[in-house]
Design a protein around this motif. Structure first.
Motif, PDB file in Angstrom:
ATOM      1  N   PRO A   1      42.656  31.587  38.078  1.00 24.90           N
ATOM      2  CA  PRO A   1      42.425  29.911  38.507  1.00 24.90           C
ATOM      3  C   PRO A   1      41.288  30.267  39.722  1.00 24.90           C
ATOM      4  O   PRO A   1      41.506  31.036  40.454  1.00 24.90           O
ATOM      5  N   PRO A   2      40.422  29.349  39.775  1.00 22.87           N
ATOM      6  CA  PRO A   2      39.575  29.385  40.915  1.00 22.87           C
ATOM      7  C   PRO A   2      40.104  28.985  42.256  1.00 22.87           C
ATOM      8  O   PRO A   2      40.962  28.374  42.187  1.00 22.87           O
ATOM      9  N   GLY A   3      39.558  29.772  43.032  1.00 17.63           N
ATOM     10  CA  GLY A   3      40.179  29.624  44.588  1.00 17.63           C
ATOM     11  C   GLY A   3      41.375  30.476  44.916  1.00 17.63           C
ATOM     12  O   GLY A   3      41.808  30.329  45.867  1.00 17.63           O
ATOM     13  N   LEU A   4      41.560  31.454  43.878  1.00 14.11           N
ATOM     14  CA  LEU A   4      42.986  32.124  44.239  1.00 14.11           C
ATOM     15  C   LEU A   4      42.516  33.399  45.281  1.00 14.11           C
ATOM     16  O   LEU A   4      41.587  33.991  44.953  1.00 14.11           O
ATOM     17  N   PRO A   5      42.816  33.258  46.295  1.00 13.15           N
ATOM     18  CA  PRO A   5      42.698  34.373  47.122  1.00 13.15           C
ATOM     19  C   PRO A   5      42.683  35.803  46.737  1.00 13.15           C
ATOM     20  O   PRO A   5      43.492  35.986  46.074  1.00 13.15           O
ATOM     21  N   GLY A   6      41.653  36.530  47.063  1.00 11.65           N
ATOM     22  CA  GLY A   6      41.740  37.801  46.567  1.00 11.65           C
ATOM     23  C   GLY A   6      42.966  38.912  46.706  1.00 11.65           C
ATOM     24  O   GLY A   6      43.417  39.670  45.789  1.00 11.65           O
ATOM     25  N   LEU A   7      43.628  38.816  47.964  1.00 12.11           N
ATOM     26  CA  LEU A   7      44.629  39.615  48.192  1.00 12.11           C
ATOM     27  C   LEU A   7      45.893  39.213  47.477  1.00 12.11           C
ATOM     28  O   LEU A   7      46.538  39.896  47.208  1.00 12.11           O
ATOM     29  N   VAL A   8      46.024  38.002  47.335  1.00 13.66           N
ATOM     30  CA  VAL A   8      47.007  37.165  46.253  1.00 13.66           C
ATOM     31  C   VAL A   8      46.964  37.718  45.051  1.00 13.66           C
ATOM     32  O   VAL A   8      47.819  38.095  44.550  1.00 13.66           O
ATOM     33  N   ASP A   9      45.670  37.496  44.640  1.00  8.88           N
ATOM     34  CA  ASP A   9      45.395  38.034  43.267  1.00  8.88           C
ATOM     35  C   ASP A   9      45.745  39.655  43.211  1.00  8.88           C
ATOM     36  O   ASP A   9      46.314  39.791  42.032  1.00  8.88           O
ATOM     37  N   ALA A  10      45.303  40.463  43.907  1.00 12.05           N
ATOM     38  CA  ALA A  10      45.610  41.967  43.906  1.00 12.05           C
ATOM     39  C   ALA A  10      47.088  42.039  43.847  1.00 12.05           C
ATOM     40  O   ALA A  10      47.550  43.114  43.343  1.00 12.05           O
ATOM     41  N   THR A  11      47.712  41.402  44.945  1.00 13.01           N
ATOM     42  CA  THR A  11      49.149  41.762  45.159  1.00 13.01           C
ATOM     43  C   THR A  11      49.955  41.325  43.732  1.00 13.01           C
ATOM     44  O   THR A  11      50.930  42.007  43.292  1.00 13.01           O
ATOM     45  N   ALA A  12      49.802  40.310  43.123  1.00 15.54           N
ATOM     46  CA  ALA A  12      50.192  39.784  41.723  1.00 15.54           C
ATOM     47  C   ALA A  12      50.178  40.866  40.886  1.00 15.54           C
ATOM     48  O   ALA A  12      51.078  41.169  40.298  1.00 15.54           O
ATOM     49  N   TYR A  13      48.862  41.133  40.790  1.00 15.39           N
ATOM     50  CA  TYR A  13      48.782  42.296  39.671  1.00 15.39           C
ATOM     51  C   TYR A  13      49.503  43.486  40.212  1.00 15.39           C
ATOM     52  O   TYR A  13      50.089  44.022  39.171  1.00 15.39           O
ATOM     53  N   ARG A  14      49.295  43.956  41.416  1.00 17.50           N
ATOM     54  CA  ARG A  14      50.281  45.356  41.637  1.00 17.50           C
ATOM     55  C   ARG A  14      51.646  45.178  41.295  1.00 17.50           C
ATOM     56  O   ARG A  14      52.492  45.995  41.013  1.00 17.50           O
ATOM     57  N   VAL A  15      52.366  43.947  41.498  1.00 15.52           N
ATOM     58  CA  VAL A  15      53.807  43.652  41.316  1.00 15.52           C
ATOM     59  C   VAL A  15      54.055  43.865  39.768  1.00 15.52           C
ATOM     60  O   VAL A  15      54.949  44.458  39.271  1.00 15.52           O
ATOM     61  N   VAL A  16      53.145  43.051  39.100  1.00 15.05           N
ATOM     62  CA  VAL A  16      53.438  43.078  37.548  1.00 15.05           C
ATOM     63  C   VAL A  16      53.170  44.824  37.249  1.00 15.05           C
ATOM     64  O   VAL A  16      54.090  45.060  36.300  1.00 15.05           O
ATOM     65  N   GLN A  17      51.929  45.449  37.473  1.00 17.98           N
ATOM     66  CA  GLN A  17      51.921  46.872  37.160  1.00 17.98           C
ATOM     67  C   GLN A  17      52.949  47.796  37.439  1.00 17.98           C
ATOM     68  O   GLN A  17      53.476  48.631  36.708  1.00 17.98           O
ATOM     69  N   GLU A  18      53.653  47.710  38.684  1.00 20.94           N
ATOM     70  CA  GLU A  18      54.555  48.477  39.162  1.00 20.94           C
ATOM     71  C   GLU A  18      55.958  48.069  38.358  1.00 20.94           C
ATOM     72  O   GLU A  18      56.912  48.863  38.058  1.00 20.94           O
ATOM     73  N   ALA A  19      56.370  46.728  38.244  1.00 25.41           N
ATOM     74  CA  ALA A  19      57.460  46.463  37.491  1.00 25.41           C
ATOM     75  C   ALA A  19      57.548  46.818  36.253  1.00 25.41           C
ATOM     76  O   ALA A  19      58.341  47.407  35.540  1.00 25.41           O
ATOM     77  N   LEU A  20      56.188  46.882  35.361  1.00 28.21           N
ATOM     78  CA  LEU A  20      56.182  47.089  34.010  1.00 28.21           C
ATOM     79  C   LEU A  20      56.348  48.680  34.022  1.00 28.21           C
ATOM     80  O   LEU A  20      56.784  49.550  32.958  1.00 28.21           O
TER      81      LEU A  20
END
Length: 404
Positions: free
Chosen positions: A304-323
């Protein structure tokens, strides 16, 4: 650390010289008064000049024993007048002693001593029949003025020293605070580097380990399946290439991120929901069925446009580590990733149907600890534990203003 011994030696020599000059000045002024013999009494030069010398010599120890110098000076003056020596007044011989005691924090004592001496001297001289107009109109006022000025100057010197020491203490505390802040910043940077290296490499190594094990089974004697082994080794090579790519990206970001990093720069640029599709594909290739749902990432291609970069990266890392934890520990067949954006937060939920909790749930490993640190850094919350219907669930809520 700078060596201050030389400056201390110079200041010590300077103090000795000042005290010697002050002592000579006291002796000279008292000796001149004795020689002038203002009162017209019978002079006793040897004894009188001996008192002058004693008053001057006391200045040499005024810094070490200021109260002793004040008391001895007072006693010498009282004795001086008791033996009926030439008039020298009180103000001049007492001024240096009063200044010394006041400059070393004994202001109340100096005021008391000055008042007592003035009262005793004025009363005794009045009883002796000296002119009251001279005593009260001139000498009392001048004596009080000189003594008061000496006490005020001494107290001012003490206040200046206290102010200088206070400024030194403040400067030292400020230096210690800066050092502590620098150490804390270094510790945070080390923890950040550890998390990013763990996240960038850990997932791919888990995939490599899994495919290597499967390839080994396919090459077991008596049940060789070259086609399956070749397929698994291709997955190993792909995961190794992706891991090496992520590691290089992380190292480049670390080299360019400086000491402070950034909300939308530095290490966090190597991760984001835009790469979620690649992550899911590698997990599926490892044999885990993954479903991605939500309004923030339909299969990871929509950010989504306007998603802060650190929020975007944190969400990705959470999914990555959980999987990654699911592949390593959960013995699961499938997992679900739900990413939803609300008005003020991004919510990430990863659920699997496995039977085992991650190994670091009891303090081992870095997966859950790293996720918690990441989410906490953006003022979010993370919950990890058994899912209501079985399996394991990781749920993170990341405020959209988390990188502010």
């Amino acid at each position: 650390m700078p060596d201050h011994s030389g400056s201390r030696d110079r200041s010590g020599r300077q103090a000795v010289i000042i005290d010697a000059l002050l002592g000579f000045a006291v002796f000279a002024v008292v000796a001149i008064a004795i020689g002038a013999d203002i009162g017209g009494g019978a002079p006793h030069p040897a004894v009188a000049y001996g008192f002058a010398a004693a008053l001057g010599l006391l200045m040499l120890v005024r810094r070490r024993w200021p109260m002793t110098v004040l008391l001895v000076t007072s006693l010498l003056l009282i004795t001086y007048y008791v033996v009926d020596l030439p008039v020298i007044g009180l103000a001049v011989p007492m001024a240096a002693a009063l200044y010394s005691a006041a400059s070393f924090g004994r202001t109340s004592w100096t005021v008391g001593a000055a008042v007592a001496l003035v009262l005793v001297s004025t009363s005794s001289r009045a009883l002796e029949g000296q002119d009251l107009a001279f005593l009260l109109g001139y000498e009392l006022a001048s004596t009080a003025a000189i003594m008061g000025a000496a006490i005020a100057l001494g107290d001012g010197a003490k206040q200046r020293r206290e102010g200088a020491r206070q400024r030194e203490r403040i400067a030292e505390l400020d230096r210690q605070a800066r050092e502590a802040e620098s150490a804390e910043r270094l510790a945070r940077e080390r923890a950040r580097i550890a998390r990013d290296l763990h996240d960038a490499v850990g997932h791919h190594l888990s995939v490599v380990s899994l495919h290597t094990a499967v390839a080994g089974e396919a090459l077991e004697e008596g049940a060789v399946d070259l086609s399956a082994a070749r397929t698994e080794l291709e997955h190993v090579a792909q995961a190794a290439r992706e891991g090496l790519r992520d590691l290089r990206s992380t190292v480049r970001a670390l080299r360019g991120s400086g000491s402070g990093g950034g909300a939308d720069g530095g290490v966090e640029q190597v991760a984001g929901l835009a790469h979620l599709a690649e992550l899911v594909a590698s997990v599926r290739a490892a044999g885990l069925a993954v479903e991605v749902r939500g309004n923030a990432a339909g299969e990871g291609t929509l950010v989504p446009p306007g998603l802060p970069g650190l929020v975007d990266a944190t969400a990705y890392r959470v999914v990555q580590e959980a999987l990654t934890n699911t592949i390593r520990h959960a013995r699961a067949r499938c997992a679900a990733v739900l990413i939803e954006r609300t008005e003020d937060a991004l919510e990430v939920t990863v659920t699997d149907d496995g039977t085992a909790a991650p190994a670091d749930e009891h303090g081992k490993g870095m997966g859950l600890a790293g996720m918690r640190e990441r989410v906490r850094m953006v003022e979010g919350t993370l919950q990890a534990g058994a899912a209501p219907g079985g399996g394991f669930r990781v749920r993170a809520r990341i405020p959209l203003g988390g990188d502010a």
